[in-house]
Design a protein around this motif. Sequence first.
Motif, PDB file in Angstrom:
ATOM      1  N   ASN A 239     -11.712 -32.913   4.769  1.00  0.00           N
ATOM      2  CA  ASN A 239     -12.716 -31.419   3.478  1.00  0.00           C
ATOM      3  C   ASN A 239     -12.052 -30.688   4.355  1.00  0.00           C
ATOM      4  O   ASN A 239     -12.171 -29.054   4.124  1.00  0.00           O
ATOM      5  CB  ASN A 239     -14.130 -31.857   4.753  1.00  0.00           C
ATOM      6  CG  ASN A 239     -14.146 -33.061   3.455  1.00  0.00           C
ATOM      7  OD1 ASN A 239     -14.270 -33.700   2.772  1.00  0.00           O
ATOM      8  ND2 ASN A 239     -15.928 -33.618   4.542  1.00  0.00           N
ATOM      9  N   ALA A 240     -11.787 -30.665   6.145  1.00  0.00           N
ATOM     10  CA  ALA A 240     -11.079 -29.243   6.846  1.00  0.00           C
ATOM     11  C   ALA A 240      -9.761 -28.418   6.110  1.00  0.00           C
ATOM     12  O   ALA A 240      -9.679 -27.728   6.566  1.00  0.00           O
ATOM     13  CB  ALA A 240     -11.005 -29.569   8.492  1.00  0.00           C
ATOM     14  N   ARG A 242      -9.214 -28.905   3.576  1.00  0.00           N
ATOM     15  CA  ARG A 242      -9.573 -28.784   1.751  1.00  0.00           C
ATOM     16  C   ARG A 242     -10.042 -27.384   2.052  1.00  0.00           C
ATOM     17  O   ARG A 242      -9.376 -26.437   1.139  1.00  0.00           O
ATOM     18  CB  ARG A 242     -10.481 -29.689   0.794  1.00  0.00           C
ATOM     19  CG  ARG A 242     -10.434 -28.950  -1.135  1.00  0.00           C
ATOM     20  CD  ARG A 242      -9.777 -29.776  -1.557  1.00  0.00           C
ATOM     21  NE  ARG A 242      -9.843 -28.956  -2.836  1.00  0.00           N
ATOM     22  CZ  ARG A 242      -9.753 -28.142  -3.243  1.00  0.00           C
ATOM     23  NH1 ARG A 242      -9.904 -26.331  -2.200  1.00  0.00           N
ATOM     24  NH2 ARG A 242     -10.214 -26.606  -4.372  1.00  0.00           N
ATOM     25  N   TRP A 243     -10.888 -26.892   3.457  1.00  0.00           N
ATOM     26  CA  TRP A 243     -11.249 -25.655   3.375  1.00  0.00           C
ATOM     27  C   TRP A 243      -9.924 -24.099   3.740  1.00  0.00           C
ATOM     28  O   TRP A 243     -10.445 -23.673   3.599  1.00  0.00           O
ATOM     29  CB  TRP A 243     -12.411 -26.070   3.809  1.00  0.00           C
ATOM     30  CG  TRP A 243     -13.209 -24.655   4.447  1.00  0.00           C
ATOM     31  CD1 TRP A 243     -14.177 -23.874   4.176  1.00  0.00           C
ATOM     32  CD2 TRP A 243     -12.717 -23.950   6.304  1.00  0.00           C
ATOM     33  NE1 TRP A 243     -14.275 -22.943   5.163  1.00  0.00           N
ATOM     34  CE2 TRP A 243     -13.424 -22.851   5.899  1.00  0.00           C
ATOM     35  CE3 TRP A 243     -11.962 -24.008   7.118  1.00  0.00           C
ATOM     36  CZ2 TRP A 243     -13.938 -21.860   6.797  1.00  0.00           C
ATOM     37  CZ3 TRP A 243     -12.264 -23.030   8.304  1.00  0.00           C
ATOM     38  CH2 TRP A 243     -13.148 -21.931   7.833  1.00  0.00           C
ATOM     39  N   CYS A 244      -8.886 -25.445   4.724  1.00  0.00           N
ATOM     40  CA  CYS A 244      -7.895 -24.414   4.753  1.00  0.00           C
ATOM     41  C   CYS A 244      -7.347 -23.645   3.333  1.00  0.00           C
ATOM     42  O   CYS A 244      -7.179 -22.992   3.820  1.00  0.00           O
ATOM     43  CB  CYS A 244      -7.563 -25.142   5.574  1.00  0.00           C
ATOM     44  SG  CYS A 244      -7.991 -25.066   7.283  1.00  0.00           S
TER      45      CYS A 244
END
Length: 256
Positions: A239-240, A242-244
């Motif tokens: 998730n992290a 994908r956020w970056c």
Amino acid sequence: MRNIIFKVHYKENICCTSKRSDFIETFKEDFPIVSDGIAQAISFTLGGQNGKEQSVSVKDDSNAHQVIMRSINAQKELTLNNELLQYKETGLTYSSSNDFNSKINQGIAFLKENGTTECKAFSLRKINIVDFVSNNMENEEVSTYDPLRELIAPYLLCMYEDFRSSNKFIKQNIYTIQFEENDYFLTIKYGYIISEKNASSSNIKGQIVIDLSLEKKSSCSIDILLSEELQKCHQELYNAFRWCISPKMFNMINEE
């Protein structure tokens, strides 16, 4: 992905040293290169009239061995001592979280068989590196962060424009963000490293780095670590990641 590292810390258990031959036997087929060394306790003392004279003493501890086992290509490594189990994959060896977790499960099974039922802390880290080449055929200066602008989410790039005047001198530009919730700590490091460039900075080679780490700094049972926490860590780091990243990078990954 270039590196993935899992660490679990637990209360000192000397059975890890005394039963290490069983551990080596379990993994010798996949990790035939073995280093088995006696741990050393190093202490520093200050003395003299001004307290400035320093002495160092080193003492071998036969009750605290450290075993390091590696695959033939040295890209997979398993480490065991009386307080730590660590598993690491580097290069292109990582295939899936299930395969990675299977090695950890075997290591933790050894800990359970020898009396370790609780971990004090654990962490999972994933380091992603993308190589890039930027060049201008007219020999004009190239912005060092242009590749980052292509692959990293726009809301993480606002500060890079401020470095335009010092562009040609930048060797490394990496930022760190840390999030905390209860006893979980998520650390995100992102940016770029310049490995080669010509005098006019019109031809630049380097790497984009997205370094993600999730750590739990409190105790939990070994069983919960295996059944819940480890898979949760994989998901949260995804998730992290994908956020970056930018939509362009997400599409590039899906096309592979």
